[in-house]
Design a protein around this motif. Structure first.
Motif, PDB file in Angstrom:
ATOM      1  N   LEU A 210     -36.711  10.916  -6.484  1.00 36.73           N
ATOM      2  CA  LEU A 210     -36.186  11.815  -7.452  1.00 36.73           C
ATOM      3  C   LEU A 210     -35.020  11.823  -7.223  1.00 36.73           C
ATOM      4  O   LEU A 210     -34.010  12.414  -8.571  1.00 36.73           O
ATOM      5  CB  LEU A 210     -37.657  12.596  -7.669  1.00 36.73           C
ATOM      6  N   HIS A 211     -35.291  12.650  -5.983  1.00 35.51           N
ATOM      7  CA  HIS A 211     -33.516  12.677  -5.556  1.00 35.51           C
ATOM      8  C   HIS A 211     -32.410  11.523  -6.130  1.00 35.51           C
ATOM      9  O   HIS A 211     -30.894  11.657  -6.122  1.00 35.51           O
ATOM     10  CB  HIS A 211     -33.218  13.233  -4.554  1.00 35.51           C
ATOM     11  N   GLN A 212     -32.705  10.604  -5.594  1.00 34.56           N
ATOM     12  CA  GLN A 212     -32.442   9.684  -5.715  1.00 34.56           C
ATOM     13  C   GLN A 212     -31.451   9.093  -7.129  1.00 34.56           C
ATOM     14  O   GLN A 212     -29.910   8.516  -7.307  1.00 34.56           O
ATOM     15  CB  GLN A 212     -32.510   8.024  -4.570  1.00 34.56           C
ATOM     16  N   GLU A 213     -32.894   8.635  -8.586  1.00 29.41           N
ATOM     17  CA  GLU A 213     -32.390   8.661  -9.237  1.00 29.41           C
ATOM     18  C   GLU A 213     -32.261   9.107  -9.828  1.00 29.41           C
ATOM     19  O   GLU A 213     -31.899   8.785 -11.968  1.00 29.41           O
ATOM     20  CB  GLU A 213     -33.726   7.663  -9.777  1.00 29.41           C
ATOM     21  N   VAL A 214     -32.593  11.181 -10.026  1.00 30.83           N
ATOM     22  CA  VAL A 214     -32.572  11.863 -11.371  1.00 30.83           C
ATOM     23  C   VAL A 214     -31.629  12.846 -10.454  1.00 30.83           C
ATOM     24  O   VAL A 214     -30.286  13.441 -11.168  1.00 30.83           O
ATOM     25  CB  VAL A 214     -33.817  11.736 -11.123  1.00 30.83           C
ATOM     26  N   THR A 215     -32.160  13.767  -9.777  1.00 28.98           N
ATOM     27  CA  THR A 215     -31.216  15.154  -9.988  1.00 28.98           C
ATOM     28  C   THR A 215     -30.398  14.825  -8.741  1.00 28.98           C
ATOM     29  O   THR A 215     -29.072  15.792  -9.014  1.00 28.98           O
ATOM     30  CB  THR A 215     -31.892  15.883  -8.865  1.00 28.98           C
ATOM     31  N   SER A 216     -30.240  13.852  -8.074  1.00 30.21           N
ATOM     32  CA  SER A 216     -28.826  14.010  -7.105  1.00 30.21           C
ATOM     33  C   SER A 216     -27.506  13.682  -8.321  1.00 30.21           C
ATOM     34  O   SER A 216     -26.466  13.720  -8.529  1.00 30.21           O
ATOM     35  CB  SER A 216     -28.693  13.417  -6.638  1.00 30.21           C
ATOM     36  N   GLN A 217     -28.137  12.324  -9.637  1.00 27.92           N
ATOM     37  CA  GLN A 217     -26.837  12.134 -10.492  1.00 27.92           C
ATOM     38  C   GLN A 217     -26.745  13.600 -11.493  1.00 27.92           C
ATOM     39  O   GLN A 217     -26.104  14.076 -12.275  1.00 27.92           O
ATOM     40  CB  GLN A 217     -27.587  11.079 -11.388  1.00 27.92           C
ATOM     41  N   LEU A 218     -27.686  14.675 -11.737  1.00 25.28           N
ATOM     42  CA  LEU A 218     -27.804  15.680 -13.030  1.00 25.28           C
ATOM     43  C   LEU A 218     -27.513  16.901 -12.829  1.00 25.28           C
ATOM     44  O   LEU A 218     -27.007  17.311 -13.965  1.00 25.28           O
ATOM     45  CB  LEU A 218     -29.151  15.273 -13.442  1.00 25.28           C
ATOM     46  N   ASP A 219     -27.254  16.539 -11.635  1.00 22.91           N
ATOM     47  CA  ASP A 219     -27.565  18.407 -11.039  1.00 22.91           C
ATOM     48  C   ASP A 219     -26.419  18.079 -10.990  1.00 22.91           C
ATOM     49  O   ASP A 219     -25.580  17.691 -10.679  1.00 22.91           O
ATOM     50  CB  ASP A 219     -27.771  18.811  -9.449  1.00 22.91           C
ATOM     51  N   ASN A 220     -25.674  20.095 -11.445  1.00 23.60           N
ATOM     52  CA  ASN A 220     -24.573  20.338 -12.148  1.00 23.60           C
ATOM     53  C   ASN A 220     -23.223  19.009 -13.347  1.00 23.60           C
ATOM     54  O   ASN A 220     -22.464  18.823 -12.009  1.00 23.60           O
ATOM     55  CB  ASN A 220     -23.722  20.833 -10.592  1.00 23.60           C
ATOM     56  N   SER A 221     -24.226  18.669 -13.804  1.00 23.75           N
ATOM     57  CA  SER A 221     -23.379  17.874 -14.638  1.00 23.75           C
ATOM     58  C   SER A 221     -23.612  18.012 -15.649  1.00 23.75           C
ATOM     59  O   SER A 221     -24.400  19.103 -16.500  1.00 23.75           O
ATOM     60  CB  SER A 221     -24.118  15.957 -14.603  1.00 23.75           C
ATOM     61  N   TYR A 222     -22.683  17.467 -17.010  1.00 21.54           N
ATOM     62  CA  TYR A 222     -22.350  17.407 -18.597  1.00 21.54           C
ATOM     63  C   TYR A 222     -23.263  15.980 -18.997  1.00 21.54           C
ATOM     64  O   TYR A 222     -22.261  15.513 -18.564  1.00 21.54           O
ATOM     65  CB  TYR A 222     -20.636  17.514 -18.477  1.00 21.54           C
TER      66      TYR A 222
ATOM     67  N   ASN B  24     -24.185  14.808 -20.916  1.00 24.45           N
ATOM     68  CA  ASN B  24     -23.195  13.806 -22.697  1.00 24.45           C
ATOM     69  C   ASN B  24     -22.328  12.703 -21.607  1.00 24.45           C
ATOM     70  O   ASN B  24     -22.695  11.413 -22.179  1.00 24.45           O
ATOM     71  CB  ASN B  24     -22.270  14.408 -23.689  1.00 24.45           C
ATOM     72  N   HIS B  25     -21.732  12.788 -21.105  1.00 24.64           N
ATOM     73  CA  HIS B  25     -21.162  11.800 -19.964  1.00 24.64           C
ATOM     74  C   HIS B  25     -21.640  11.755 -18.761  1.00 24.64           C
ATOM     75  O   HIS B  25     -21.105  10.284 -18.069  1.00 24.64           O
ATOM     76  CB  HIS B  25     -19.778  12.342 -19.667  1.00 24.64           C
ATOM     77  N   THR B  26     -22.771  11.897 -18.097  1.00 28.85           N
ATOM     78  CA  THR B  26     -23.333  12.043 -17.364  1.00 28.85           C
ATOM     79  C   THR B  26     -23.822  10.073 -17.442  1.00 28.85           C
ATOM     80  O   THR B  26     -24.053   9.233 -16.599  1.00 28.85           O
ATOM     81  CB  THR B  26     -23.935  12.761 -16.239  1.00 28.85           C
ATOM     82  N   TRP B  27     -24.869   9.840 -18.144  1.00 33.20           N
ATOM     83  CA  TRP B  27     -26.141   8.432 -18.669  1.00 33.20           C
ATOM     84  C   TRP B  27     -25.628   8.153 -19.515  1.00 33.20           C
ATOM     85  O   TRP B  27     -25.355   8.702 -20.559  1.00 33.20           O
ATOM     86  CB  TRP B  27     -27.782   8.982 -18.436  1.00 33.20           C
ATOM     87  N   SER B  28     -25.360   7.103 -19.830  1.00 24.93           N
ATOM     88  CA  SER B  28     -24.459   6.083 -21.305  1.00 24.93           C
ATOM     89  C   SER B  28     -25.879   6.520 -22.387  1.00 24.93           C
ATOM     90  O   SER B  28     -25.393   6.287 -23.010  1.00 24.93           O
ATOM     91  CB  SER B  28     -24.694   4.783 -20.973  1.00 24.93           C
ATOM     92  N   GLU B  29     -27.023   5.902 -21.724  1.00 30.23           N
ATOM     93  CA  GLU B  29     -28.110   6.716 -22.732  1.00 30.23           C
ATOM     94  C   GLU B  29     -27.595   7.873 -23.439  1.00 30.23           C
ATOM     95  O   GLU B  29     -28.273   8.145 -24.835  1.00 30.23           O
ATOM     96  CB  GLU B  29     -29.353   6.971 -22.180  1.00 30.23           C
TER      97      GLU B  29
END
Length: 270
Positions: free
Chosen positions: A70-82, A84-89
């Motif tokens: 969960l940390h590797q695939e989700v929270t480390s990427q989304l936490d404190n992010s914007y 709209n620009h974080t994931w291409s989806e």
């Protein structure tokens, strides 16, 4: 022996509801304050439910490994992010609560035996996604206060007291009811919603809250002149009041949950 386990995770992120292909005026009309630049944020709470056989170590999955994934695939990427620009989806479909849940599922399904992704945007709004293409569930929570008396009209006071106890007292009693309304629908491939959230809130307010709030149910609601206003009967009536108006919004009412107190609640499916 099959079992379901759930792991909780958190991330804080911002997002903006904005479609570049329409004008600023149209974006404001469609998304209201959620269209404001540069965006707004939430403390998201994620519940990841997994299904599987219990292994020789007494586990469906090693939760330490689940936490790492969960940390590797989700929270480390989304936490404190914007978002709209974080994931291409999210450039194709806006990062609404229901669409974020869908994308998280798609990013985790290759790693974990998922059965449900539940994502809370805040305590009164959350989505559930179960891997069924673009289908998702969205739940909104609200509240009202009302009084009632539990008494069958054809029984004596003594007989009613024997059945309903203190709830049969002649002047009634009150509750702060919490209402959860869950709708089901297809995620719009561009906007990311299954229903217009503002319109859904208005339907619930117009058809339930304005009708029920600060009333004595037995006397103020015609339906309960003959029907005993138990939590069960209230839940069924609220479901029936909401079914058609929600259908007219293009979604389907899935469930109504009415919480009378921390000890009692009732659910009705549509």
């Amino acid at each position: 022996m099959e079992c379901i386990i759930t792991r909780r995770a958190n991330f804080s992120a911002s997002h903006r509801y904005w479609l570049p292909e329409i004008s600023e005026t149209e974006n404001i009309e469609k998304f209201g304050t959620s269209s404001r630049f540069p965006g707004h944020g939430h403390n998201y709470v994620l519940f990841v439910s997994l299904i599987g056989e219990i292994n020789e170590y007494g586990m469906v999955q090693n939760l330490s490994k689940v936490k790492k994934i969960l940390h590797q695939e989700v929270t480390s990427q989304l936490d404190n992010s914007y978002l709209n620009h974080t994931w291409s989806e999210f450039t194709q479909t806006l990062p609404t609560t229901e669409n974020i849940a869908r994308v998280i599922w798609n990013r985790l399904i290759g790693h974990l035996p998922l059965v449900n992704i539940q994502l809370f945007e805040h305590p009164e709004l959350w989505a559930d996604y179960q891997g069924k293409s673009m289908e998702a569930h969205l739940t909104v929570s609200t509240h009202f206060s009302a009084a009632h008396r539990l008494a069958h009209p054809h029984l004596t006071d003594a007989e009613n007291y024997e059945i309903y106890g203190k709830c049969a007292r002649p002047h009634g009693h009150g509750h702060n009811y919490h209402l959860e309304v869950t709708v089901k629908g297809e995620i719009d491939p561009r906007i990311g919603t299954i229903v217009d959230l503002e319109a859904l809130h208005k339907v619930i307010d117009d058809h339930v809250i304005q009708l029920f709030d600060h009333t004595f149910l037995n006397k103020d609601i015609p339906y309960f002149a003959e029907v005993i206003p138990t939590t069960e009967n209230m839940t069924i009536h609220i479901r029936d009041l909401l079914k058609l108006p929600i259908q007219e919004l293009g979604a389907h009412l899935y469930k109504v949950k009415l919480i009378e107190s921390p000890n009692n609640y009732s659910e009705a499916y549509s």
